[in-house]
Scaffold this motif. Sequence first.
Motif, short mmCIF file in Angstrom:
data_model
loop_
_atom_site.label_atom_id
_atom_site.label_comp_id
_atom_site.label_asym_id
_atom_site.label_seq_id
_atom_site.Cartn_x
_atom_site.Cartn_y
_atom_site.Cartn_z
N VAL A 80 85.90 23.18 50.40
CA VAL A 80 84.66 23.09 51.17
C VAL A 80 83.84 21.88 50.72
O VAL A 80 83.27 21.16 51.55
CB VAL A 80 83.83 24.39 51.06
CG1 VAL A 80 82.49 24.24 51.77
CG2 VAL A 80 84.60 25.56 51.67
N GLY A 95 78.04 27.36 50.02
CA GLY A 95 79.12 27.91 49.20
C GLY A 95 79.00 29.37 48.82
O GLY A 95 79.88 29.90 48.16
N CYS A 98 78.27 23.64 47.62
CA CYS A 98 79.57 24.20 47.99
C CYS A 98 80.25 24.84 46.78
O CYS A 98 81.46 25.10 46.81
CB CYS A 98 80.49 23.11 48.54
SG CYS A 98 79.82 22.15 49.91
N SER A 136 83.03 18.73 53.11
CA SER A 136 81.62 18.36 53.33
C SER A 136 81.38 16.90 52.98
O SER A 136 80.66 16.19 53.68
CB SER A 136 80.71 19.27 52.51
OG SER A 136 80.82 20.62 52.93
N ALA A 152 82.58 23.25 57.22
CA ALA A 152 81.76 22.06 57.04
C ALA A 152 81.24 21.51 58.36
O ALA A 152 80.12 21.00 58.44
CB ALA A 152 82.56 20.98 56.30
#
Length: 371
Positions: free
Chosen positions: A191, A285, A261, A195, A167
């Motif tokens: 993730v 992602g 993601c 983020s 991230a």
Amino acid sequence: MPKVAVLEEINGPITLQDFPDPQPSPGGALVEVALGGICGTDVHLRTGHLNVPLPLAMGHEAVGWIRKLGDGLTTDVEGQPLAVGDRVVWANNIPCGSCHECLVLKEPTLCLNRKIYGINRRASDSPHLQGGWAEMIALEAGTTIIKIPDSVSFEEVITLGCAGPTAIHGVVENLKIEPGSVVAVQGAGPVGLASAMYAKAMGAALVVILGGPTSRIEMALQIGAADVGVDMDSYPTAPERLDAFRKLTPNGRGADVVIECAGVPSAVAESIDLARPNGQLLVLGQYTDHGPTPINPHLITKKQLKVFGSWGFAPAHYVKYVKSLPHLVKNHDLASILSVYPLEEINDALADVASGSVTKAALRPGPKNEA
């Protein structure tokens, strides 16, 4: 003899195997593993979505204690003295530093010659201890080793083990998130959570997380990673999610920034719809190849979108991640996301990650002492 988790064949079980306890190489170190993290990439490489050498020493996320230092290794990457017993974490990859991608493009994440613990290291090759799902790992010269801040626990580091630096690379270095921005994050795995946290730290006024299962959305809201959730269980189709999301944004315009993601190809088409005109879209992602998906490129042009892609992370991103951890820990209960399994239950833990029944899992080799 330390035990190491080894994958011998695609879709096969992971077994614990004993290997000799080596001496550290010059410039390297032996680290006793405290926790080895499991992420979605591990699920994918086991099923053949990444081309990996076999037998593979698994585990590309880990933290632990220095047990032996090789000749010439006296400090971590920040210049802090290293000693036996120190708590450390390390970047899982070592770029070659001399290829076109490293030297000319200055993008070590794209280095085709990277050595990556737990992803492209054979357990059959000396020194064998080359994955983090193990009792011990042998780190070689060139590894970026970082002392863990005293205010941060092993559990807090490993919760966002590779998601955090991913991230940092994708969100912090690629996107312009201004104070007051509306940010949509697709996917509520590590993730996505990382983020969302960094988007808030950069000044986003509203962070909306879209995804499932419900338990992950609830977790994201509980730890303050996002402000609002759009649950796929309540809004199962893309048009329903889009309608619910737009109602949350000023004048229904959509997101200033969309961060994909989810790891699902169809999410990319949906992200184009979520973005406002002249917005930004980051595809983060799609680390492993799950195939193509139909998109309407006219919408990218018509909306004048800025579309970015970001692949993994380099050692510098891991350093930034560790530096950011005191701030993240202060604002979010990272350890509450984590489910810890004994090393011997590796196959059960991997199955739980694959099913989505846990948000983040880690393996604990056994009771350890810090000295």
